[in-house]
Design an enzyme around this catalytic site. Structure first.
Site, PDB file in Angstrom:
ATOM      1  N   GLY A  18       0.877  -1.024   0.040  1.00 12.53           N
ATOM      2  CA  GLY A  18       0.010  -0.307   0.303  1.00 12.53           C
ATOM      3  C   GLY A  18       0.781   1.153  -0.097  1.00 12.53           C
ATOM      4  O   GLY A  18       0.110   2.391   0.206  1.00 12.53           O
ATOM      5  N   GLU A  50       3.780  -6.754   1.467  1.00 12.78           N
ATOM      6  CA  GLU A  50       3.588  -6.903   0.430  1.00 12.78           C
ATOM      7  C   GLU A  50       3.583  -5.693  -1.055  1.00 12.78           C
ATOM      8  O   GLU A  50       3.099  -5.437  -0.886  1.00 12.78           O
ATOM      9  CB  GLU A  50       2.821  -7.340  -0.050  1.00 12.78           C
ATOM     10  N   PRO A  51       4.737  -4.233  -0.968  1.00  8.51           N
ATOM     11  CA  PRO A  51       4.798  -3.237  -1.867  1.00  8.51           C
ATOM     12  C   PRO A  51       4.425  -4.635  -3.273  1.00  8.51           C
ATOM     13  O   PRO A  51       4.540  -5.007  -3.566  1.00  8.51           O
ATOM     14  CB  PRO A  51       6.034  -2.913  -1.664  1.00  8.51           C
ATOM     15  N   GLY A  52       3.513  -3.318  -3.733  1.00  9.12           N
ATOM     16  CA  GLY A  52       3.188  -3.659  -5.722  1.00  9.12           C
ATOM     17  C   GLY A  52       3.472  -3.100  -6.178  1.00  9.12           C
ATOM     18  O   GLY A  52       4.269  -2.472  -6.726  1.00  9.12           O
ATOM     19  N   ARG A  53       2.325  -1.486  -6.254  1.00  7.69           N
ATOM     20  CA  ARG A  53       2.694  -0.086  -6.864  1.00  7.69           C
ATOM     21  C   ARG A  53       4.360  -0.053  -6.900  1.00  7.69           C
ATOM     22  O   ARG A  53       5.104   1.036  -7.420  1.00  7.69           O
ATOM     23  CB  ARG A  53       2.149   0.898  -6.221  1.00  7.69           C
ATOM     24  N   ARG A  73      -7.422   3.944 -13.981  1.00  8.77           N
ATOM     25  CA  ARG A  73      -7.266   5.060 -13.235  1.00  8.77           C
ATOM     26  C   ARG A  73      -7.830   5.768 -13.056  1.00  8.77           C
ATOM     27  O   ARG A  73      -8.535   6.011 -12.113  1.00  8.77           O
ATOM     28  CB  ARG A  73      -6.638   4.352 -12.150  1.00  8.77           C
ATOM     29  N   TYR A 118     -10.681   6.269 -10.156  1.00  7.35           N
ATOM     30  CA  TYR A 118     -10.207   6.017  -9.045  1.00  7.35           C
ATOM     31  C   TYR A 118      -9.879   8.037  -9.188  1.00  7.35           C
ATOM     32  O   TYR A 118      -9.177   8.647  -7.965  1.00  7.35           O
ATOM     33  CB  TYR A 118      -8.339   5.832  -8.106  1.00  7.35           C
ATOM     34  N   CYS A 135     -15.747   4.809 -26.633  1.00 13.96           N
ATOM     35  CA  CYS A 135     -16.663   5.535 -26.825  1.00 13.96           C
ATOM     36  C   CYS A 135     -17.432   6.085 -25.905  1.00 13.96           C
ATOM     37  O   CYS A 135     -18.280   6.078 -25.467  1.00 13.96           O
ATOM     38  CB  CYS A 135     -17.523   4.900 -27.870  1.00 13.96           C
ATOM     39  N   GLU A 136     -16.832   6.719 -24.782  1.00 17.62           N
ATOM     40  CA  GLU A 136     -16.764   6.965 -23.501  1.00 17.62           C
ATOM     41  C   GLU A 136     -15.899   8.516 -23.151  1.00 17.62           C
ATOM     42  O   GLU A 136     -15.155   8.799 -23.457  1.00 17.62           O
ATOM     43  CB  GLU A 136     -17.204   6.568 -22.676  1.00 17.62           C
TER      44      GLU A 136
HETATM   45  N1  LLP Z   1      -1.076  -7.164   0.114  1.00 19.81           N
HETATM   46  C1  LLP Z   1      -2.804  -7.029  -0.231  1.00 19.81           C
HETATM   47  C2  LLP Z   1      -3.269  -7.561   0.894  1.00 19.81           C
HETATM   48  C3  LLP Z   1      -3.251  -6.822  -1.103  1.00 19.81           C
HETATM   49  O1  LLP Z   1      -4.188  -6.187  -1.727  1.00 19.81           O
HETATM   50  C4  LLP Z   1      -2.215  -5.572  -2.219  1.00 19.81           C
HETATM   51  C5  LLP Z   1      -3.041  -5.191  -2.820  1.00 19.81           C
HETATM   52  C6  LLP Z   1      -1.024  -5.204  -2.035  1.00 19.81           C
HETATM   53  C7  LLP Z   1      -0.505  -6.205  -0.719  1.00 19.81           C
HETATM   54  C8  LLP Z   1       0.238  -4.251  -2.681  1.00 19.81           C
HETATM   55  O2  LLP Z   1      -0.937  -3.290  -2.713  1.00 19.81           O
HETATM   56  P1  LLP Z   1       0.276  -1.848  -3.381  1.00 19.81           P
HETATM   57  O3  LLP Z   1       1.512  -1.891  -2.308  1.00 19.81           O
HETATM   58  O4  LLP Z   1       0.546  -1.792  -4.527  1.00 19.81           O
HETATM   59  O5  LLP Z   1      -0.249  -0.534  -3.353  1.00 19.81           O
HETATM   60  N2  LLP Z   1      -6.012  -1.000  -8.529  1.00 19.81           N
HETATM   61  C9  LLP Z   1      -5.867   0.112  -7.328  1.00 19.81           C
HETATM   62  C10 LLP Z   1      -5.039  -0.791  -6.020  1.00 19.81           C
HETATM   63  C11 LLP Z   1      -5.477  -1.974  -5.445  1.00 19.81           C
HETATM   64  C12 LLP Z   1      -5.406  -2.867  -4.641  1.00 19.81           C
HETATM   65  C13 LLP Z   1      -5.421  -3.909  -4.535  1.00 19.81           C
HETATM   66  N3  LLP Z   1      -4.364  -4.839  -3.475  1.00 19.81           N
HETATM   67  C14 LLP Z   1      -4.962   1.232  -7.914  1.00 19.81           C
HETATM   68  O6  LLP Z   1      -5.177   1.095  -8.886  1.00 19.81           O
HETATM   69  O7  LLP Z   1      -4.692   2.030  -7.256  1.00 19.81           O
END
Ligand code: LLP
Length: 463
Positions: free
Chosen positions: A278, A320-323, A360, A364, A391-392
């Site tokens: 997050g 658990e970083p993704g973004r 996004r 959002y 088309c939106e």
């Molecule tokens: N761990 C869990 C359990 C999660 O549900 C998520 C994201 C992450 C880690 C990774 O979060 P991050 O570090 O990437 O923020 N589609 C949305 C974000 C949805 C996130 C869902 N869960 C967007 O585009 O902002």
């Protein structure tokens, strides 16, 4: 997610439309390193290069729209997280942000673990050779088939999300003659300051089991009794695109307090806590994200402090970083198709992609930056709205940004920080063909996800 409206004026100064934007930068040709990946530079003619390759060449070879991912930057971010958390903690990359087999290989080589949340992500991870014990499996409604596949493969953690799932996973593990290591996901009651759809730790939502009302303690009681499960710890994820560490501190404190309560009730000290992902990134120059080492320090200090006061052994921490890993490593390259000046309103710049490659903004209200990247320009700044070809009318890629007033059809523009949740949330709306992802590194570019073709679309349509 919003910036304050700024009345200062470039072109259309007398009639600036409503919107969220700041004054234009002094020089539109200067790229803010905060929002671009590390190897991005401009050459002498003002053309953007990434990994040593100029965008015009990339556009010619791979077409537009396309996502270009800076492999060196991706790997450097993995290493920064790994090193910040050290050997006493685990970093699980959240595959939902963006997953491909090449990415799985990079993660493996850089020593990261992987978080998956569907059978498809699990299949991708396993097929690219990620050892199952380095995979954690999440989701609020995993199917029996998905659970079976994960248990059979031997995934390192299944994160239990409901009372029903506790029993479901235990039964499946027993049937397969296994004991499955699990975490229980709890909702700690934190209101994360982010968009409602991506906040996940307040109680009124679908994920996890509430600490409030003793629900989580009851889930622990049940999980500890079941033979098919090895309860390793507690998981909490409070939301996404968060800058303020306060929410993580509260979450860590509450999770440690639950560990202490478990020790008091069951005489068991659970060895792990997972504090989720997050962490926010810079989409525009206004955003100021934290560095991994600051995050690691803040989290480990709070956990150590709370454990000392509860006289608990410090658990192993996971994040658990993704973004924060993949987001800044890619940009989307578009070609400008039309430029429409609506006098007294705004300028619409239409590109050859849109909400099918970046949902996004529509979903959002997300903000992005944009730059002319095929050449430099000395023209005055023009407040623009970058829109797609769908088309939106909500098909907006960048709501309000400054581009040079001489922008013309054929120019290439790029939107940075699109590595996370853009390709992974892409759609075929209007039968758009989802763009490729091209990894660029050290003078070489290679497709890691190819562009969809009309044949791909027609292959699914069985008539
Ligand atoms: N761990 C869990 C359990 C999660 O549900 C998520 C994201 C992450 C880690 C990774 O979060 P991050 O570090 O990437 O923020 N589609 C949305 C974000 C949805 C996130 C869902 N869960 C967007 O585009 O902002």
């Amino acid at each position: 997610m919003s910036r304050s409206a700024h009345p200062a004026g470039p072109r259309h100064a007398d009639v600036l439309p409503e919107g969220h934007y700041t004054a234009p930068p002094a020089d539109l040709n200067v790229l803010d390193p905060k929002v671009w990946s590390r190897t991005v530079t401009r050459d002498a003619q003002g053309a953007l290069t990434v990994g040593g390759i100029e965008v015009a060449r990339l556009a010619e070879e791979f077409g537009t729209p396309a996502y270009f991912m800076d492999e060196a930057d991706f790997r450097a971010r993995c290493r920064a997280w790994r090193e910040a958390f050290g050997t006493e903690a685990d970093v699980f990359y959240a595959g939902k942000a963006f997953l491909s087999r090449a990415v799985v290989k990079w993660l493996y080589e850089e020593g990261l673990n992987l978080d998956v949340c569907s059978g498809g992500e699990l299949a991708t991870a396993l097929s690219a050779g990620m050892p199952a014990e380095r995979i954690a499996f999440h989701g609020n409604n995993k199917s029996e088939a998905e659970i079976e596949r994960a248990v059979e493969a031997g995934v390192g953690r299944i994160v239990l999300d409901s009372f029903q799932e506790i029993v479901r996973v235990a039964h499946i593990a027993q049937r397969l003659g296994k004991v499955q290591p699990v975490l229980i996901r709890v909702t700690v009651g934190v209101e994360a300051h982010t968009h409602e759809f991506i906040a996940t730790a307040h109680e009124d939502q679908k994920f996890g089991i509430a600490l409030a009302g003793g629900q989580a303690a009851e889930a622990v009681r049940r999980a500890l009794k079941l033979d098919g499960l090895e309860l390793l710890g507690i998981h909490s994820h409070i939301g996404s695109q968060i800058f303020d560490m306060a929410g993580f501190e509260v979450s860590a404190r509450r999770v440690v307090q639950l560990l202490a309560a478990i020790r008091d009730e069951h005489g068991v000290e659970l060895p792990e806590i997972d504090l989720g992902g997050g962490l926010g990134i810079a989409y525009t120059s206004e955003d100021d994200p934290r560095e991994p080492h600051e995050i690691a320090k803040a989290l480990s200090e709070i956990v150590t402090r709370e454990c000392e006061s509860a006289r608990l052994r410090s658990p192993r921490i996971s994040v658990e970083p993704g973004r924060a890993i993949v987001g800044p490593t890619a940009f989307t390259l578009y070609r400008v198709g039309t430029v429409k000046h609506l006098e007294g309103l705004r300028t619409y710049v239409s590109v050859d992609g849109g909400m099918s490659d970046n949902i996004r903004t529509a979903l959002y209200d997300a903000e992005y930056s944009v730059a002319l990247v095929s050449r430099s320009s000395t023209a005055e700044p023009m407040l623009s709205r970058v829109v797609g070809k769908h088309c939106e009318s909500g098909d907006i890629v960048v709501k309000d940004a400054f581009l040079p007033a001489d922008l013309a059809p054929g120019d290439l523009i790029a939107v940075p920080a699109t590595g996370a949740y853009c390709r992974s949330m892409a759609s075929n709306y209007n039968h758009a063909l989802r763009p490729p992802v091209v990894a660029v590194n050290d003078g070489e570019a290679r497709v890691i996800i190819r562009r969809e073709t009309e044949e791909d679309l027609l292959a699914l349509d069985v008539g």
